[in-house]
Design a protein around this motif. Sequence first.
Motif, short mmCIF file in Angstrom:
data_model
loop_
_atom_site.label_atom_id
_atom_site.label_comp_id
_atom_site.label_asym_id
_atom_site.label_seq_id
_atom_site.Cartn_x
_atom_site.Cartn_y
_atom_site.Cartn_z
N TRP A 295 -0.05 -0.01 -5.09
CA TRP A 295 0.61 0.92 -4.16
C TRP A 295 0.63 2.33 -4.73
CZ3 TRP A 295 2.12 1.25 0.72
CH2 TRP A 295 3.11 2.16 1.08
N SER A 296 0.84 2.44 -6.03
CA SER A 296 0.94 3.76 -6.66
C SER A 296 -0.39 4.53 -6.62
CB SER A 296 1.41 3.62 -8.11
OG SER A 296 0.50 2.84 -8.86
N ARG A 297 -1.50 3.84 -6.48
CA ARG A 297 -2.82 4.49 -6.41
C ARG A 297 -3.30 4.71 -4.98
NH1 ARG A 297 -5.12 7.29 -9.55
NH2 ARG A 297 -7.16 6.51 -9.02
N ALA A 298 -2.58 4.21 -4.02
CA ALA A 298 -3.00 4.33 -2.63
C ALA A 298 -2.78 5.76 -2.12
CB ALA A 298 -2.21 3.36 -1.76
N ASN A 299 -3.61 6.16 -1.18
CA ASN A 299 -3.47 7.47 -0.53
C ASN A 299 -2.70 7.32 0.77
OD1 ASN A 299 -4.96 8.77 -2.50
ND2 ASN A 299 -6.89 8.58 -1.38
N ASP A 300 -2.07 8.41 1.19
CA ASP A 300 -1.38 8.48 2.49
C ASP A 300 -0.36 7.36 2.66
OD1 ASP A 300 -3.02 10.69 3.12
OD2 ASP A 300 -4.61 9.33 3.80
N ARG A 301 0.47 7.14 1.66
CA ARG A 301 1.47 6.07 1.71
C ARG A 301 2.64 6.46 2.62
NH1 ARG A 301 2.03 5.92 -4.65
NH2 ARG A 301 2.85 7.91 -4.02
N THR A 302 3.00 5.55 3.50
CA THR A 302 4.18 5.74 4.33
C THR A 302 4.91 4.42 4.47
OG1 THR A 302 3.01 5.34 6.41
CG2 THR A 302 3.17 7.63 5.70
N VAL A 303 6.24 4.50 4.49
CA VAL A 303 7.08 3.35 4.80
C VAL A 303 8.10 3.84 5.82
CG1 VAL A 303 8.73 1.66 3.96
CG2 VAL A 303 6.79 2.30 2.53
N ASP A 304 8.07 3.26 6.99
CA ASP A 304 9.01 3.60 8.06
C ASP A 304 9.85 2.37 8.38
OD1 ASP A 304 8.08 6.28 8.51
OD2 ASP A 304 6.32 5.40 9.47
N CYS A 305 11.16 2.58 8.50
CA CYS A 305 12.06 1.47 8.79
C CYS A 305 12.89 1.77 10.04
CB CYS A 305 13.00 1.22 7.62
SG CYS A 305 12.16 0.71 6.11
N SER A 306 13.19 0.72 10.76
CA SER A 306 14.11 0.82 11.89
C SER A 306 15.08 -0.34 11.79
CB SER A 306 13.34 0.78 13.22
OG SER A 306 12.65 -0.44 13.34
N ALA A 307 16.29 -0.11 12.28
CA ALA A 307 17.33 -1.13 12.12
C ALA A 307 18.08 -1.35 13.41
CB ALA A 307 18.29 -0.72 11.02
N THR A 308 18.53 -2.58 13.58
CA THR A 308 19.48 -2.95 14.61
C THR A 308 20.70 -3.44 13.85
OG1 THR A 308 18.73 -5.25 14.73
CG2 THR A 308 17.59 -3.66 16.16
N THR B 190 7.65 -0.89 8.17
CA THR B 190 6.20 -0.88 8.27
C THR B 190 5.65 -0.02 7.15
OG1 THR B 190 6.32 -1.09 10.67
CG2 THR B 190 4.24 -0.31 9.77
N ALA B 191 4.68 -0.54 6.43
CA ALA B 191 4.02 0.21 5.35
C ALA B 191 2.56 0.40 5.73
CB ALA B 191 4.12 -0.53 4.03
N LYS B 192 2.09 1.62 5.51
CA LYS B 192 0.68 1.91 5.77
C LYS B 192 0.19 2.80 4.63
CE LYS B 192 -2.53 3.81 9.13
NZ LYS B 192 -2.67 4.50 10.41
N ALA B 193 -0.97 2.45 4.09
CA ALA B 193 -1.57 3.23 3.02
C ALA B 193 -3.06 2.89 2.92
CB ALA B 193 -0.87 2.95 1.69
N THR B 194 -3.80 3.80 2.31
CA THR B 194 -5.21 3.60 2.08
C THR B 194 -5.41 3.15 0.64
OG1 THR B 194 -5.70 5.34 3.66
CG2 THR B 194 -7.47 4.72 2.16
N PRO B 195 -5.82 1.90 0.42
CA PRO B 195 -5.99 1.40 -0.95
C PRO B 195 -7.17 2.07 -1.66
CG PRO B 195 -6.47 -0.33 0.65
CD PRO B 195 -6.12 0.89 1.41
N CYS B 196 -6.94 2.47 -2.91
CA CYS B 196 -7.97 3.07 -3.74
C CYS B 196 -8.06 2.30 -5.05
CB CYS B 196 -7.64 4.54 -4.02
SG CYS B 196 -7.63 5.55 -2.53
N ARG B 197 -9.23 2.33 -5.66
CA ARG B 197 -9.43 1.62 -6.93
C ARG B 197 -8.60 2.21 -8.05
NH1 ARG B 197 -13.73 -1.83 -7.87
NH2 ARG B 197 -13.60 -1.29 -10.05
N LEU B 198 -8.23 1.38 -8.98
CA LEU B 198 -7.47 1.82 -10.15
C LEU B 198 -8.32 2.75 -11.01
CD1 LEU B 198 -4.91 1.64 -11.79
CD2 LEU B 198 -5.80 -0.40 -12.88
N ILE B 199 -9.60 2.43 -11.15
CA ILE B 199 -10.49 3.24 -11.99
C ILE B 199 -11.47 3.99 -11.11
CG2 ILE B 199 -12.24 3.15 -13.80
CD1 ILE B 199 -10.85 0.56 -14.74
#
Length: 76
Positions: A47-60, A67-76
Motif C-alpha cells: 500500500w505504501s508504494r501504491a500511487n493515487d491512494r484513497t480511502v473513503d468511508c461512509s457510516a450509518t 472503499t480503498a482505491k490505489a494503483t499498485p506499483c512494484r517495490l523495486i
Amino acid sequence: CKEPVNVQYRTVAQMSAEAREKRARANVVDKWRDRARSEYGIAYRFWSRANDRTVDCSATPKATTCTAKATPCRLI
C-alpha cells in the motif's frame, strides 16, 4: 505500475462509530493488499508504494463501509 485496484469492506461490529471506522479503514487496506497481490503478484502488494491512494468511508448508525482505491506499483 499496474491498473488500479478497488476494494470495499463493511463492518457492523457493535462498537463506537470511531472504533468501527478505524477497524473498517485498517481492514479495507488489508483487503486491498490481498487483492493487489492476487492480481499482480507479491511485488505489488505494498500500500505504501501504491500511487493515487484513497480511502473513503461512509457510516450509518449500525455499519461503516470503506472503499480503498490505489494503483499498485512494484517495490523495486
